[in-house]
Scaffold this active site. Structure first.
Site, PDB file in Angstrom:
ATOM      1  N   HIS A  22       0.842  -1.196   0.000  1.00  0.00           N
ATOM      2  CA  HIS A  22       0.000   0.000   0.000  1.00  0.00           C
ATOM      3  C   HIS A  22       0.878   1.247   0.000  1.00  0.00           C
ATOM      4  O   HIS A  22       1.772   1.377   0.823  1.00  0.00           O
ATOM      5  CB  HIS A  22      -0.911  -0.020   1.231  1.00  0.00           C
ATOM      6  CG  HIS A  22      -1.789   1.179   1.335  1.00  0.00           C
ATOM      7  ND1 HIS A  22      -1.997   1.820   2.528  1.00  0.00           N
ATOM      8  CD2 HIS A  22      -2.501   1.851   0.409  1.00  0.00           C
ATOM      9  CE1 HIS A  22      -2.816   2.846   2.335  1.00  0.00           C
ATOM     10  NE2 HIS A  22      -3.128   2.877   1.051  1.00  0.00           N
ATOM     11  N   ASP A  30       6.181   4.814 -21.474  1.00  0.00           N
ATOM     12  CA  ASP A  30       6.174   4.536 -22.914  1.00  0.00           C
ATOM     13  C   ASP A  30       7.536   4.052 -23.401  1.00  0.00           C
ATOM     14  O   ASP A  30       8.506   3.987 -22.643  1.00  0.00           O
ATOM     15  CB  ASP A  30       5.704   5.775 -23.685  1.00  0.00           C
ATOM     16  CG  ASP A  30       6.614   6.988 -23.512  1.00  0.00           C
ATOM     17  OD1 ASP A  30       7.851   6.826 -23.457  1.00  0.00           O
ATOM     18  OD2 ASP A  30       6.081   8.114 -23.459  1.00  0.00           O
ATOM     19  N   ARG A 114       8.434  16.877 -16.295  1.00  0.00           N
ATOM     20  CA  ARG A 114       9.212  15.759 -16.826  1.00  0.00           C
ATOM     21  C   ARG A 114      10.317  15.305 -15.879  1.00  0.00           C
ATOM     22  O   ARG A 114      10.446  14.114 -15.573  1.00  0.00           O
ATOM     23  CB  ARG A 114       9.816  16.172 -18.172  1.00  0.00           C
ATOM     24  CG  ARG A 114      10.745  15.143 -18.757  1.00  0.00           C
ATOM     25  CD  ARG A 114      11.342  15.649 -20.067  1.00  0.00           C
ATOM     26  NE  ARG A 114      12.431  14.792 -20.477  1.00  0.00           N
ATOM     27  CZ  ARG A 114      13.445  15.210 -21.209  1.00  0.00           C
ATOM     28  NH1 ARG A 114      13.518  16.462 -21.592  1.00  0.00           N
ATOM     29  NH2 ARG A 114      14.395  14.376 -21.550  1.00  0.00           N
ATOM     30  N   TYR A 136       4.930  11.204 -23.971  1.00  0.00           N
ATOM     31  CA  TYR A 136       4.171  11.598 -22.791  1.00  0.00           C
ATOM     32  C   TYR A 136       3.207  10.507 -22.321  1.00  0.00           C
ATOM     33  O   TYR A 136       2.230  10.787 -21.638  1.00  0.00           O
ATOM     34  CB  TYR A 136       3.458  12.946 -22.992  1.00  0.00           C
ATOM     35  CG  TYR A 136       4.456  14.042 -23.256  1.00  0.00           C
ATOM     36  CD1 TYR A 136       5.241  14.548 -22.220  1.00  0.00           C
ATOM     37  CD2 TYR A 136       4.663  14.534 -24.540  1.00  0.00           C
ATOM     38  CE1 TYR A 136       6.189  15.526 -22.465  1.00  0.00           C
ATOM     39  CE2 TYR A 136       5.613  15.514 -24.794  1.00  0.00           C
ATOM     40  CZ  TYR A 136       6.370  16.003 -23.744  1.00  0.00           C
ATOM     41  OH  TYR A 136       7.316  16.962 -23.977  1.00  0.00           O
ATOM     42  N   GLY A 137       3.515   9.282 -22.641  1.00  0.00           N
ATOM     43  CA  GLY A 137       2.759   8.153 -22.120  1.00  0.00           C
ATOM     44  C   GLY A 137       3.444   7.631 -20.873  1.00  0.00           C
ATOM     45  O   GLY A 137       3.868   6.477 -20.829  1.00  0.00           O
TER      46      GLY A 137
END
Length: 151
Positions: A22, A30, A114, A136-137
């Site tokens: 948890h 990506d 980023r 940007y994945g």
């Protein structure tokens, strides 16, 4: 194959998801992400590769078994587009739809810069790299709990 499990969930991926606790983060990234380098700095030191999949397809499989932390105000984060932080690329919109579907309610993706994303990903439990080449994945998913009676 196992019954009732999405076939995208490989043995390595299932181990990572089950071993997380948890509050641990999973970096879902990506094909352009420096995943090997970042993965070495994570808690598990593991990089799980899912080549040939779109980010939405990988997210659907992962979210079919991974509970998202509902104690946190920002349990799911996305990498902001450099120079246009308000932009929501298609890859992010598709993951947002999978996230909302899996949780049966809207769960906004919070944007982070980023380089802040790279640092946060190093603190994740593990990295899962998808073969999706769209930029940007990159996402951080914080694991929640499944509460219930024992045994």
């Amino acid at each position: 194959m196992l019954r009732n499990l999405d076939p995208v969930l490989s043995a390595d991926l299932l181990w990572v998801l089950a071993a997380m606790g948890h509050g641990d983060d999973l970096a879902l990234v990506d094909a352009n992400h420096p995943a090997e380098t970042i993965a070495r700095a994570t808690t598990s030191g593991r990089l799980v590769r899912l080549p040939g999949l779109t980010m939405a397809r990988a997210a659907r499989a992962i979210l079919s078994v991974l509970p998202i932390d509902d104690f946190e105000p920002e349990p799911v984060r996305r990498m902001l587009v450099v120079g246009d932080p308000a932009a929501i690329p298609d890859v992010q919109a598709q993951v947002q739809a999978e996230l909302d579907r899996a949780n049966e309610k809207p769960m906004p993706l919070v944007g982070i810069d980023r380089f802040a994303f790279y640092e946060a990903a190093k603190s994740a439990f593990a990295v899962v790299q998808v073969g999706d080449p769209r930029p940007y994945g990159c996402f951080l998913l914080r694991k929640g709990v499944i509460a219930g009676p024992p045994g």
